[in-house]
Design a protein around this motif. Structure first.
Motif: not given
Length: 418
Positions: A294-317
């Motif tokens: 289900e590409d739409t569902q997968v893309n939506t979830y990955l977009g949100s997850l990646k954004s939040r993870i990247q936010g935490s990684l960037n804050a630590l960096h």
């Protein structure tokens, strides 16, 4: 009481030792920012709602008996579609094996292609390859890497060690560093494997190539994931891929992994996984089969997850780069992929306020646990020497606020060292 030589000599996990220290402090009522475990806090990062409901529906539909040894056909078909659409990899269902997460797939790869005494080549730091070599009594060749190349191995690093080796084990994005292969570097490694296999006779095992890409869907910015078979299609008969749903869908406890590669090797791995009973639960397989296409569902979830993870990684960096600018002996490598940040905390030889000398990276880490209420994993847990003052920080089990609040505590703790 006497046990096997294997049991007596198998090395314990450094991460488990760190977890013991954290758990004791938590028992005492202390709040520790735990950046040690390569996992997600499911209350911070829950699995996709549609996947969760699909699992519930599959149990309601009584999908609770043994799954096929190689995995539910519908899931293997969905994985085939997922790989084609997202990575451009063309693998048929009979070239795909499902197991209870990716760990049994890695172990079964070792068991399928490595004999006792065979050479296995892998970089340091990397995750668990040394332990799999211990289990098989293989000769593990740990190739030390450098910060200058983001702790990723190069063909020149590996070349002196591949002659006669049974397996080359690599991972990108890499656990523990969160760094990735650049295209040129991976191409040169691929060419090295091709050249080595051309020297071997039909009676010799080829050099097999284990490629762990469990984090391939978690890349940030302009960083692009590359794989050996796309870069060099002639390697398709030698590359065994490790992949799955654990990391990209925060589904570590759902236990659905998939490996794929040459049909003959996959069939042998299927028999091994079957004897271990390391199947993925059937209901979870049925639900995953429906979800990942289900590409739409997968893309939506990955977009949100990646954004939040990247936010935490960037804050630590960003926090560590500010500490570096303030004159502290620290550094960090900009996040590229996965859920990890590579940190340098170079305080070996310094003395704590109570007079304790920090003799190695483990001592630095335990000092920060007690004084800064934050925990990392030294690269020594992943095969480097104790004197290497680089650490893995895993952000999946902490909130962004936890990370932001920890930076001043780290600064205060380091300021006390002399």
């Amino acid at each position: 009481m006497k046990v096997s030589a294997l049991a007596e000599n198998l090395r314990g996990s450094e991460i488990i030792k760190i977890a013991g220290e954290i758990n004791e402090l938590k028992r005492q009522g202390q709040n520790i920012a735990n950046l040690t475990i390569g996992d997600y806090d499911s209350n911070i990062y829950p699995i996709p709602d549609e996947l969760k409901q699909g699992i519930v529906d599959a149990y309601a539909d009584n999908q609770t008996n043994y799954p096929p040894a190689d995995g539910v056909l519908l899931l293997r078909e969905s994985v085939s579609t997922f790989l084609k659409n997202r990575l451009g990899l063309d693998y048929k269902p009979n070239q795909i094996l499902i197991s209870g997460g990716s760990r049994p797939l890695i172990y079964s790869t070792y068991l399928a292609v490595v004999d006792e005494g065979d050479k296995v080549v892998f970089p340091a730091p990397s995750w668990n390859n040394n332990h799999y070599c211990d289990l098989l009594k293989a000769e593990g060749i740990m190739v030390q890497t450098t910060a200058e190349n983001n702790f990723m191995p190069t063909a020149d690093d590996l070349r002196p060690h591949v002659k006669g080796a049974a397996l080359l084990a690599l991972c990108s994005p890499l656990n523990p560093t969160g760094t990735m292969f650049h295209k040129k570097d991976l191409e040169e490694i691929c060419d090295m494997v091709i050249a080595e296999n051309k020297t071997r006779t039909a009676n010799e095992k080829p050099l097999y190539f284990l490629y762990d890409q469990i984090y391939s869907q978690l890349t940030f910015g302009d960083n692009q994931h590359f794989d050996p078979v796309t870069l060099r299609p002639e390697l398709k008969d030698y590359v065994i891929f490790i992949d799955g749903a654990s990391k990209c869908f925060a589904a570590t406890g759902v236990r659905v992994g998939w490996g794929f590669g040459p049909e003959g090797v996959i069939n042998n791995m299927k028999a091994i996984v079957g004897h271990m009973g390391a199947w993925s639960p059937k209901a979870e397989q049925v639900a995953m089969a429906k979800y990942i296409i289900e590409d739409t569902q997968v893309n939506t979830y990955l977009g949100s997850l990646k954004s939040r993870i990247q936010g935490s990684l960037n804050a630590l960096h960003t926090g560590f780069q500010q500490l570096k600018a303030d004159g502290f002996s620290v550094d960090s490598i900009a996040p590229m992929g996965a859920i990890y940040l590579t940190l340098k905390i170079d305080y070996t030889g310094k003395t704590t306020p109570d007079g304790t000398v920090l003799n190695d990276s483990a001592a630095i880490n335990f000092y920060l646990i007690k004084e800064a209420k934050i925990a990392f994993v030294p690269f020594s847990a992943f095969g480097t020497d104790d004197s290497v003052n680089w650490f893995r920080a895993s952000v999946g089990a902490c909130t962004l606020q936890d990370i932001e609040q920890a930076i001043p505590r780290i600064k205060e703790a380091l300021s006390k060292l002399v």
